[in-house]
Design a protein around this motif. Sequence first.
Motif, PDB file in Angstrom:
ATOM      1  N   HIS A 215      46.335  48.193  46.666  1.00 38.00           N
ATOM      2  CA  HIS A 215      46.330  48.622  45.381  1.00 38.00           C
ATOM      3  C   HIS A 215      45.643  47.208  44.639  1.00 38.00           C
ATOM      4  O   HIS A 215      44.730  47.740  43.731  1.00 38.00           O
ATOM      5  CB  HIS A 215      47.717  48.599  44.871  1.00 38.00           C
TER       6      HIS A 215
ATOM      7  N   HIS B  60      41.848  47.304  45.380  1.00 35.11           N
ATOM      8  CA  HIS B  60      41.425  48.442  44.600  1.00 35.11           C
ATOM      9  C   HIS B  60      41.137  48.228  43.036  1.00 35.11           C
ATOM     10  O   HIS B  60      39.980  48.463  42.629  1.00 35.11           O
ATOM     11  CB  HIS B  60      42.371  49.725  44.911  1.00 35.11           C
TER      12      HIS B  60
ATOM     13  N   TYR C  37      41.149  53.426  46.213  1.00 30.36           N
ATOM     14  CA  TYR C  37      42.079  52.877  47.010  1.00 30.36           C
ATOM     15  C   TYR C  37      41.870  53.052  48.413  1.00 30.36           C
ATOM     16  O   TYR C  37      42.441  52.259  49.301  1.00 30.36           O
ATOM     17  CB  TYR C  37      43.419  53.921  46.552  1.00 30.36           C
TER      18      TYR C  37
END
Length: 319
Positions: free
Chosen positions: A94, A97, A104
């Motif tokens: 995360h 990302h 993701y």
Amino acid sequence: MYALDAPHFTNPIAARRMMETIRWPHGPVCPRCGEAERRYATKKEGRWRCGNPDCAGDYTVTTGTVMESTHIGLHKWLMAFYMLSSSKKGSSSHQLHRTLGVTYKSAWFLSHRVREAMKSIGLAEPLGGEGRIVEADETYHGKVETPKPRSRGRIPKPTKKGRSGPADKRPILALVERHGRVRTFHVAAADKATVSKIVGENIARDSRLHTDESNLYPTIGKEFAAHETVKHSAGEYVRGDVHTNSAEGFFSIFKRGMRGIYQHCAEKHLHRYLAEYDFRYNHRVRLGIDDMERTIAAVRGAEGKRLTYRQPRSTEFPA
Ligand SMILES: [Zn+2]
């Protein structure tokens, strides 16, 4: 963290040039045949044609690495290497990302490939040596995906710390050189045969072996220069220079990181996370290695992994 606005983290061309310097300090080398002298530049910058007439293949700095055929900019790769190398407990998919601006799913693949690069390969030389201490210790982390069926009424043995039985947990064995390197193993069962084999294969016989009073070690322990134990059950944690505090320290970083960052680690990926924690420990600041040097070591490890190791597949996503 520092210098996150450096060109190699923001510009794919600068990142490629940096990776070329890391991989090819003396100029491009064909990853297929090893040709280091003859090559032709192609129309595409960074793509070379091998000058060995028997090979004549095209290659770039990512050929034969965990980055091969990637569609993600190399500056993002370099940033992923940096993020996973520089923070003590790692970096979640995360986090990658958000920071890299990739999906993701891409972040997940990126991070597992960086872990692949961090994995040590080949026949590593044994830990320890004459006059050196190696600690061995086990811990249990997370839940196994398919618990072993138990015969009715049998109560599982509690773990060392008195928690519910290890039968449903994932055993991890760590071998840690005092003031040195770590090597961890996710084992199917922390039994005497398994532990003896790993200890025997990975620690030099002229080392001193330090463990707790567990009955896993006395037999294999006899093969070493000395086998000294502390009796945790009697409240003894240190006696002279005898202890397993380095191993416990490693486990504590690992467990805090896994809890805080990688909450949903599937069992089949546990060895990848262990490789990541091993890598950072073996390139830690106390050994004189800074964040960027650690990142470069990880990028170097990307080479030769493409064909050697099974890569995480899309069917395994998400973990
Ligand atoms: Zn070639």
